[in-house]
Design an enzyme around this catalytic site. Structure first.
Site, PDB file in Angstrom:
ATOM      1  N   ASP A   1      14.995  -8.344  -1.705  1.00 24.31           N
ATOM      2  CA  ASP A   1      14.682  -8.892  -0.454  1.00 24.31           C
ATOM      3  C   ASP A   1      15.358  -8.317   0.673  1.00 24.31           C
ATOM      4  O   ASP A   1      16.560  -8.430   0.963  1.00 24.31           O
ATOM      5  CB  ASP A   1      14.961 -10.509  -0.664  1.00 24.31           C
ATOM      6  CG  ASP A   1      14.510 -11.146   0.781  1.00 24.31           C
ATOM      7  OD1 ASP A   1      14.110 -10.483   1.656  1.00 24.31           O
ATOM      8  OD2 ASP A   1      14.400 -12.474   0.681  1.00 24.31           O
TER       9      ASP A   1
ATOM     10  N   GLN B   1       0.710  -1.264   0.006  1.00 25.26           N
ATOM     11  CA  GLN B   1      -0.059   0.100  -0.080  1.00 25.26           C
ATOM     12  C   GLN B   1       0.945   1.212   0.048  1.00 25.26           C
ATOM     13  O   GLN B   1       0.952   2.263  -0.862  1.00 25.26           O
ATOM     14  CB  GLN B   1      -0.962  -0.099   1.338  1.00 25.26           C
ATOM     15  CG  GLN B   1      -1.860  -1.333   1.349  1.00 25.26           C
ATOM     16  CD  GLN B   1      -2.894  -0.870   2.551  1.00 25.26           C
ATOM     17  OE1 GLN B   1      -3.951  -0.788   2.129  1.00 25.26           O
ATOM     18  NE2 GLN B   1      -2.404  -1.287   3.787  1.00 25.26           N
ATOM     19  N   LEU B   2       1.701   1.277   0.872  1.00 25.66           N
ATOM     20  CA  LEU B   2       2.810   2.397   1.004  1.00 25.66           C
ATOM     21  C   LEU B   2       3.596   2.577  -0.258  1.00 25.66           C
ATOM     22  O   LEU B   2       3.964   3.718  -0.832  1.00 25.66           O
ATOM     23  CB  LEU B   2       3.614   2.417   2.233  1.00 25.66           C
ATOM     24  CG  LEU B   2       4.633   3.586   2.457  1.00 25.66           C
ATOM     25  CD1 LEU B   2       3.806   4.960   2.354  1.00 25.66           C
ATOM     26  CD2 LEU B   2       5.340   3.412   3.663  1.00 25.66           C
TER      27      LEU B   2
ATOM     28  N   TYR C   1       4.568  -9.385  15.634  1.00 23.19           N
ATOM     29  CA  TYR C   1       4.712  -8.340  14.884  1.00 23.19           C
ATOM     30  C   TYR C   1       5.090  -7.274  15.447  1.00 23.19           C
ATOM     31  O   TYR C   1       6.092  -6.461  14.956  1.00 23.19           O
ATOM     32  CB  TYR C   1       3.137  -8.149  14.300  1.00 23.19           C
ATOM     33  CG  TYR C   1       3.263  -6.723  13.289  1.00 23.19           C
ATOM     34  CD1 TYR C   1       3.775  -6.792  11.971  1.00 23.19           C
ATOM     35  CD2 TYR C   1       2.522  -5.758  13.685  1.00 23.19           C
ATOM     36  CE1 TYR C   1       3.829  -5.638  11.252  1.00 23.19           C
ATOM     37  CE2 TYR C   1       2.510  -4.690  13.092  1.00 23.19           C
ATOM     38  CZ  TYR C   1       3.157  -4.528  11.719  1.00 23.19           C
ATOM     39  OH  TYR C   1       3.067  -3.373  10.938  1.00 23.19           O
TER      40      TYR C   1
HETATM   41  N1  LIG Z   1      -0.928  -1.815   6.991  1.00 19.13           N
HETATM   42  C1  LIG Z   1      -1.163  -1.256   8.117  1.00 19.13           C
HETATM   43  O1  LIG Z   1      -2.276  -1.087   8.953  1.00 19.13           O
HETATM   44  C2  LIG Z   1      -0.184  -0.795   9.190  1.00 19.13           C
HETATM   45  C3  LIG Z   1      -0.355  -0.169  10.304  1.00 19.13           C
HETATM   46  C4  LIG Z   1       0.930   0.321  11.029  1.00 19.13           C
HETATM   47  C5  LIG Z   1       2.070   0.247  10.398  1.00 19.13           C
HETATM   48  N2  LIG Z   1       2.196  -0.308   9.046  1.00 19.13           N
HETATM   49  C6  LIG Z   1       3.692  -0.284   8.544  1.00 19.13           C
HETATM   50  O2  LIG Z   1       3.568   0.577   7.480  1.00 19.13           O
HETATM   51  C7  LIG Z   1       4.479   0.022   6.320  1.00 19.13           C
HETATM   52  C8  LIG Z   1       3.725  -0.084   5.012  1.00 19.13           C
HETATM   53  O3  LIG Z   1       2.601  -1.013   5.192  1.00 19.13           O
HETATM   54  P1  LIG Z   1       1.842  -1.627   4.218  1.00 19.13           P
HETATM   55  O4  LIG Z   1       0.344  -1.185   4.722  1.00 19.13           O
HETATM   56  O5  LIG Z   1       2.201  -0.825   2.879  1.00 19.13           O
HETATM   57  O6  LIG Z   1       2.204  -3.278   3.957  1.00 19.13           O
HETATM   58  P2  LIG Z   1       1.862  -3.935   2.883  1.00 19.13           P
HETATM   59  O7  LIG Z   1       0.681  -3.306   1.771  1.00 19.13           O
HETATM   60  O8  LIG Z   1       1.589  -5.462   3.356  1.00 19.13           O
HETATM   61  O9  LIG Z   1       3.306  -4.052   2.088  1.00 19.13           O
HETATM   62  C9  LIG Z   1       4.491  -4.543   2.375  1.00 19.13           C
HETATM   63  C10 LIG Z   1       5.105  -4.839   1.169  1.00 19.13           C
HETATM   64  O10 LIG Z   1       6.535  -5.553   1.624  1.00 19.13           O
HETATM   65  C11 LIG Z   1       6.984  -6.457   0.819  1.00 19.13           C
HETATM   66  N3  LIG Z   1       7.613  -7.535   1.545  1.00 19.13           N
HETATM   67  C12 LIG Z   1       7.424  -8.436   2.112  1.00 19.13           C
HETATM   68  N4  LIG Z   1       8.745  -9.063   2.644  1.00 19.13           N
HETATM   69  C13 LIG Z   1       9.437  -8.561   1.787  1.00 19.13           C
HETATM   70  C14 LIG Z   1      10.986  -8.622   1.959  1.00 19.13           C
HETATM   71  N5  LIG Z   1      11.621  -9.799   2.669  1.00 19.13           N
HETATM   72  N6  LIG Z   1      11.780  -7.917   0.977  1.00 19.13           N
HETATM   73  C15 LIG Z   1      11.108  -6.896   0.306  1.00 19.13           C
HETATM   74  N7  LIG Z   1       9.787  -6.693   0.317  1.00 19.13           N
HETATM   75  C16 LIG Z   1       9.062  -7.438   1.258  1.00 19.13           C
HETATM   76  C17 LIG Z   1       5.358  -7.178   0.467  1.00 19.13           C
HETATM   77  O11 LIG Z   1       5.486  -7.999  -0.622  1.00 19.13           O
HETATM   78  P3  LIG Z   1       4.722  -9.240  -1.048  1.00 19.13           P
HETATM   79  O12 LIG Z   1       3.474  -8.559  -1.408  1.00 19.13           O
HETATM   80  O13 LIG Z   1       5.366 -10.033  -2.031  1.00 19.13           O
HETATM   81  O14 LIG Z   1       4.317 -10.033   0.243  1.00 19.13           O
HETATM   82  C18 LIG Z   1       4.367  -6.133   0.188  1.00 19.13           C
HETATM   83  O15 LIG Z   1       4.456  -5.640  -1.114  1.00 19.13           O
HETATM   84  C19 LIG Z   1       5.058  -1.206   7.112  1.00 19.13           C
HETATM   85  O16 LIG Z   1       6.117  -0.954   7.536  1.00 19.13           O
HETATM   86  C20 LIG Z   1       4.070  -1.496   8.092  1.00 19.13           C
HETATM   87  O17 LIG Z   1       4.617  -2.474   9.234  1.00 19.13           O
HETATM   88  C21 LIG Z   1       1.143  -0.770   8.510  1.00 19.13           C
END
Ligand SMILES: NC(=O)c1ccc[n+]([C@@H]2O[C@H](COP(=O)([O-])OP(=O)(O)OC[C@H]3O[C@@H](n4cnc5c(N)ncnc54)[C@H](OP(=O)(O)O)[C@@H]3O)[C@@H](O)[C@H]2O)c1
Length: 286
Positions: free
Chosen positions: A35, A11-12, A124
Site C-alpha cells: 500500500d 491498466q498500466l 484528483y
Molecule cells: N486512466 C487514465 O485515464 C489516466 C489518465 C492520466 C493519468 N493516469 C495515471 O496513470 C497511472 C496509471 O493509471 P491506470 O489507468 O493504470 O490506473 P488504474 O487502472 O486505476 O490502476 C491503479 C491501480 O492502483 C492501485 N492502487 C490504488 N490505491 C493503491 C494503494 N494505496 N497502494 C497500492 N496500489 C493502489 C489500484 O488497486 P485497486 O484495484 O485495488 O484499487 C489499481 O490497481 C496513474 O498514475 C494515473 O494517475 C491515468
C-alpha cells in the site's frame, strides 16, 4: 535489472508486466502487499526487495469520486509518491512515477510542455500535482511521466464503456469540447521502459499516443474500429451526437484542452509514437 512495480492490477501495472524487456526481472505488487500510502510498508518492502528501479503505477484514479474522498485521494496520489521517493532516496533506488494531464487547467491554446505551470482544477488533479511536487523536492533525479486518457483492451475505461453502450443503445451523446489524446496503456509501458534504459533521463516527461481528439472523435473511432473488429454486434447504426461539457456536468472539473507536447520523451527515449487511431485499430483488432 530488477524492477519493482506498484499497482500491479491496474491498466498500466498489467502492461508493465507484459511489456517488460527480456533482461529485466519484475516484482509486481498490488495494494494488498504494498500500500503506497503506508510509509512503513513502503520502506520495508523496498528494503527487502532491493530493486534497481521502482515504477509507481499505483494511483487513486476515480476522478469524480475524489471530489468527496479528498483524504483518500491525497493519501494515495500525494503521500504515496512521497513515501516512495523517501524510501528510494534512502535506499539508492531509481524511481519512475506516473502523473496526469489533469495537473493543468486546460486554458492553453497549444500542447503543454513538461515545464508548463501546474494549475489543477479538481481534487484528483491537485492530489497528483502534490505527488509530483513531493518527488521533485525529495528525489529530483526521479522521472515523472505524465499521461492522459489511458485505455486498454481489458478493464474499466472509456473504450470498454463505449463498446458496451454501443451494443446496448441506438443513440449516444459524447463530449466534443474536451480535447486531448487517447493513450494505450501499452504505449505508456513501452515509453517508461525506454526511459528506464536511458541513465541520463530525469525530471518530467509527457507520454501519450500521437495526435489530437475530442471524446466525441474518440467515440466515433471506437464505433468504426469496433464495428470493423466485430466487437459491435448490433446491425442498427448507433447515432453518436456531439454534446458540450455544459450538457453533461460532472463533480470534477476537467481541463478543456490537455494535449501534451511529447518532444522531450521522443528525444530521450528514442521511441516513435504512433497516431492514437492507428493504435486503437490494432488494439481492437487483437
Ligand atoms: N486512466 C487514465 O485515464 C489516466 C489518465 C492520466 C493519468 N493516469 C495515471 O496513470 C497511472 C496509471 O493509471 P491506470 O489507468 O493504470 O490506473 P488504474 O487502472 O486505476 O490502476 C491503479 C491501480 O492502483 C492501485 N492502487 C490504488 N490505491 C493503491 C494503494 N494505496 N497502494 C497500492 N496500489 C493502489 C489500484 O488497486 P485497486 O484495484 O485495488 O484499487 C489499481 O490497481 C496513474 O498514475 C494515473 O494517475 C491515468
Amino acid at each position: 535489472m530488477k524492477i519493482l512495480v506498484t499497482g500491479k492490477n491496474g491498466q498500466l501495472g498489467q502492461q508493465l508486466q507484459k511489456q517488460a524487456p527480456a533482461h529485466t526481472t519484475v516484482i509486481a505488487h498490488g495494494r494488498d502487499t504494498l500500500d503506497v500510502a503506508d510509509k512503513e510498508q513502503v520502506f520495508a518492502v523496498l528494503q527487502q526487495a532491493q530493486p534497481d528501479l521502482v515504477i509507481n503505477a499505483a494511483a487513486y484514479t476515480a476522478v469524480d469520486k475524489a471530489e468527496s474522498e479528498v483524504e483518500q485521494a491525497h493519501a494515495i496520489n500525494a503521500q504515496g509518491p512521497e513515501n516512495l521517493a523517501l524510501a528510494c532516496r534512502e535506499l539508492g533506488i531509481r524511481l519512475i512515477h506516473v502523473s496526469t494531464d489533469f495537473v493543468f487547467d486546460g486554458q492553453q491554446p497549444q500542447p503543454y510542455c513538461p515545464e508548463a505551470p501546474r494549475n489543477p482544477l479538481s481534487v484528483y488533479g491537485q492530489s497528483k500535482a502534490r505527488g509530483e511536487e513531493a518527488i521533485e523536492r525529495i528525489l529530483p533525479e526521479a522521472i515523472t511521466v505524465r499521461t492522459a486518457w489511458v485505455y486498454d483492451r481489458d478493464g474499466g475505461n472509456f473504450v470498454n464503456t463505449m463498446l458496451r453502450l454501443m451494443n446496448d443503445r441506438d443513440q449516444l451523446g459524447v463530449l466534443a469540447d474536451q480535447i486531448g489524446t487517447p493513450t494505450w496503456a501499452g504505449t505508456l509501458a513501452q515509453c517508461i521502459f525506454a526511459l528506464a534504459a536511458n541513465d541520463g533521463a530525469k525530471g518530467i516527461y509527457h507520454c501519450t499516443d500521437a495526435g489530437v481528439a475530442s471524446w466525441y472523435d474518440f467515440a466515433v473511432a471506437i464505433y468504426e474500429e469496433g464495428k470493423a473488429a466485430g466487437l459491435i454486434a448490433k446491425e442498427k447504426p448507433v447515432q453518436i451526437k456531439p454534446i458540450t461539457t455544459a450538457d453533461y456536468p460532472t463533480p470534477a472539473v476537467r481541463p478543456a484542452y490537455s494535449v501534451l507536447d511529447k518532444s522531450r520523451l521522443v528525444e530521450d527515449s528514442g521511441i516513435e509514437l504512433n497516431h492514437w487511431r492507428q493504435v486503437l485499430r490494432e488494439i481492437l483488432a487483437t
